[in-house]
Enzyme design. Sequence first.
Site, PDB file in Angstrom:
ATOM      1  N   GLU A  55      12.090  65.535  56.637  1.00 62.48           N
ATOM      2  CA  GLU A  55      11.972  66.756  57.442  1.00 62.48           C
ATOM      3  C   GLU A  55      12.307  67.984  56.578  1.00 62.48           C
ATOM      4  O   GLU A  55      11.847  69.085  56.840  1.00 62.48           O
ATOM      5  CB  GLU A  55      12.886  66.691  58.679  1.00 62.48           C
ATOM      6  N   HIS A 114      13.035  39.819  51.749  1.00 59.44           N
ATOM      7  CA  HIS A 114      12.153  38.814  52.357  1.00 59.44           C
ATOM      8  C   HIS A 114      11.057  39.481  53.174  1.00 59.44           C
ATOM      9  O   HIS A 114      10.441  38.836  54.026  1.00 59.44           O
ATOM     10  CB  HIS A 114      12.981  37.853  53.216  1.00 59.44           C
ATOM     11  N   LYS A 168      21.155  70.946  69.704  1.00 55.54           N
ATOM     12  CA  LYS A 168      21.381  72.283  69.152  1.00 55.54           C
ATOM     13  C   LYS A 168      20.743  73.331  70.063  1.00 55.54           C
ATOM     14  O   LYS A 168      21.364  74.310  70.439  1.00 55.54           O
ATOM     15  CB  LYS A 168      20.803  72.355  67.734  1.00 55.54           C
ATOM     16  N   GLY A 192      19.810  70.928  62.227  1.00 55.64           N
ATOM     17  CA  GLY A 192      19.998  69.683  62.990  1.00 55.64           C
ATOM     18  C   GLY A 192      20.295  68.486  62.105  1.00 55.64           C
ATOM     19  O   GLY A 192      21.213  67.706  62.356  1.00 55.64           O
ATOM     20  N   ARG A 193      19.521  68.350  61.015  1.00 52.73           N
ATOM     21  CA  ARG A 193      19.702  67.163  60.158  1.00 52.73           C
ATOM     22  C   ARG A 193      20.903  67.301  59.235  1.00 52.73           C
ATOM     23  O   ARG A 193      21.179  66.407  58.431  1.00 52.73           O
ATOM     24  CB  ARG A 193      18.413  66.882  59.387  1.00 52.73           C
ATOM     25  N   LYS A 237       4.741  68.781  69.690  1.00 51.06           N
ATOM     26  CA  LYS A 237       5.527  69.106  70.899  1.00 51.06           C
ATOM     27  C   LYS A 237       4.663  69.912  71.869  1.00 51.06           C
ATOM     28  O   LYS A 237       4.633  69.658  73.066  1.00 51.06           O
ATOM     29  CB  LYS A 237       6.760  69.937  70.543  1.00 51.06           C
ATOM     30  N   GLU A 250      12.878  65.450  75.086  1.00 55.24           N
ATOM     31  CA  GLU A 250      13.390  64.085  75.241  1.00 55.24           C
ATOM     32  C   GLU A 250      14.848  64.104  75.704  1.00 55.24           C
ATOM     33  O   GLU A 250      15.252  63.364  76.605  1.00 55.24           O
ATOM     34  CB  GLU A 250      13.312  63.338  73.903  1.00 55.24           C
TER      35      GLU A 250
HETATM   36  O1  F6P Z   1      11.930  68.104  66.359  1.00 52.73           O
HETATM   37  C1  F6P Z   1      12.750  68.160  65.261  1.00 52.73           C
HETATM   38  C2  F6P Z   1      14.106  68.671  65.609  1.00 52.73           C
HETATM   39  O2  F6P Z   1      14.080  70.037  65.774  1.00 52.73           O
HETATM   40  C3  F6P Z   1      15.106  68.267  64.545  1.00 52.73           C
HETATM   41  O3  F6P Z   1      15.121  69.114  63.469  1.00 52.73           O
HETATM   42  C4  F6P Z   1      16.372  68.227  65.333  1.00 52.73           C
HETATM   43  O4  F6P Z   1      17.365  67.515  64.666  1.00 52.73           O
HETATM   44  C5  F6P Z   1      15.888  67.557  66.598  1.00 52.73           C
HETATM   45  O5  F6P Z   1      14.610  68.099  66.806  1.00 52.73           O
HETATM   46  C6  F6P Z   1      16.756  67.746  67.809  1.00 52.73           C
HETATM   47  O6  F6P Z   1      16.911  69.082  68.134  1.00 52.73           O
HETATM   48  P1  F6P Z   1      18.030  69.555  69.142  1.00 52.73           P
HETATM   49  O7  F6P Z   1      19.345  69.220  68.575  1.00 52.73           O
HETATM   50  O8  F6P Z   1      17.817  71.023  69.304  1.00 52.73           O
HETATM   51  O9  F6P Z   1      17.803  68.826  70.452  1.00 52.73           O
END
Ligand code: F6P
Length: 542
Positions: free
Chosen positions: A353, A384, A206, A267-268, A508, A212
Amino acid sequence: MKQPTELTSWKTLAQLRDQLQHLTLRDLFRSDPDRGPRMVAEQAGWRLDYSKQIVNDEVLRALFALAREVDLSGRVEAMFRGERINATEDRAVLHVALRAAREEGFVVDGVDLAPQVHAVLDRMAEFSRRVRRGTWTGHTSRPIRSIVNIGIGGSDLGPSMAARALRPYCDESLSLRFVANVDGADFDDAVRDLDPAETLVIVSSKTFTTQETMANARAARQWLVGALGDERAVARHFVAVSTNAKAVAAFGIDTANMFEFWEWVGGRYSVDSAIGLSLMLAIGPEQFSDFLGGFRAMDQHFRAAPLERNLPILLGLLGVWNANFRGSQALAVLPYDQSLARFPAYLQQLDMESNGKSVTMDGGAVSWSTGPVVFGEPGTNGQHAFYQLIHQGTSVIPCDFIGVARTHAPVVVDGVRHHDLLLANLLAQSRALAFGRTAAEVRAEGTREDLVAHRVFPGNRPSNTLLAESLTPATLGALIALYEHKVFVQGVLWGVNSFDQWGVELGKTLAQQILPALASADAPPSDSSTDGMLQWLRDRRQ
Ligand code: F6P
């Protein structure tokens, strides 16, 4: 704004909890032979049985009164109207617009959002068709055979969970991989056996700034350009899904190959936006449209159905009863369907979240529990592993069981259907949790006296069971929307903002600060524990 604990219905619920302390599911079922069929609600392909929740009609009435007292339906309408209910980020929350039917439209502040939503869906569909037919070719004119989605959190969990769930609907000639973790092993595992000349990379983010994802996107570019020997290969092998066109262009992806979405999609809550591109490539545009149809059916139900039959509202209210009046702090999500293996992980982000908050909308501290710890594994594996604690441990963990009548994997051996074994286990578990086994029953089985206490099951452990005829794109979409709205309902009842996530920021920032200290002792100090670990790591990494 009134605190939930000050509401009349909240106080009634607290009184009921005290009065009904000894209420058991055995008694409830004994006194009402119709309890099972009575406590069922059905919609959008899902049948919710909530009769094994420790509630009677009085409790349910008080829960519905609570929903009215917080003006839940007003809050639902505020979301659908596009009010800026994500106040801390000053944003509207409009994932529901992503599944609006083209012909019905979705008007917010006099602007119909459906045309822009469908314009992106149309571009995604056209692109997907070209890739699936082999007419979108790579830099060396070879067709695309593998797709690697790079993204994390909501930009990974939704499409990866759904692609796993809908594998029987996927084009088997396309290999679909997901890279989320910044651990290089994740990237290596994903591309190890792929041919870069036949691979399409989707960078899904987004913000297009997530550490990452950007690190993995750079790794993918290095891997691909290194193999194809030409920087221009990026144009045919990389597409982006983002709200941030500037950052996409700065990375080197032509914005003509970018699929956009909007700041009003969290995002979620984004699996049904362009973030679902990898899923659309796998299942095809028509089935993606069915997937959206499932969301839409649940949205319409959520908006229109009376409280008493409203699935997301029932799930939300029962969760509040368990969390705030019966002291449960966790929720086990237990799909008896291997294809939903990643559903608990998906729900962890969606729920934790969203509602893992301890500050109310107006900044005050909460004095009531909010979001539960969500966890789960597919049945029967969990039985199990951790079910021991759910049956006999000291904490009561409400469970959501999920199953389907017809499987896509009908394995039969010597006349025994695996799916029968699976379903029998699902039904057995909710029975065992609800009714347990008393000392008298254990003794009646001839158990040695010193083992009786060990073999008693207390029972009276609440669960919901959700059943669908089969897992299809539409029923999966409806299931996701069901939980999205349940999370919304609970956020409203707890008075928190379910749509921000400030709690992820500090880690972060600190990671950025610590990064140079991994390589150099000259970096600014942290604390004696962190500095000690850094020193230890540096010594071993030279
Ligand atoms: O760190 C949490 C977050 O902001 C989530 O809410 C989101 O889904 C994820 O990181 C990834 O964010 P992006 O789509 O901006 O890379």
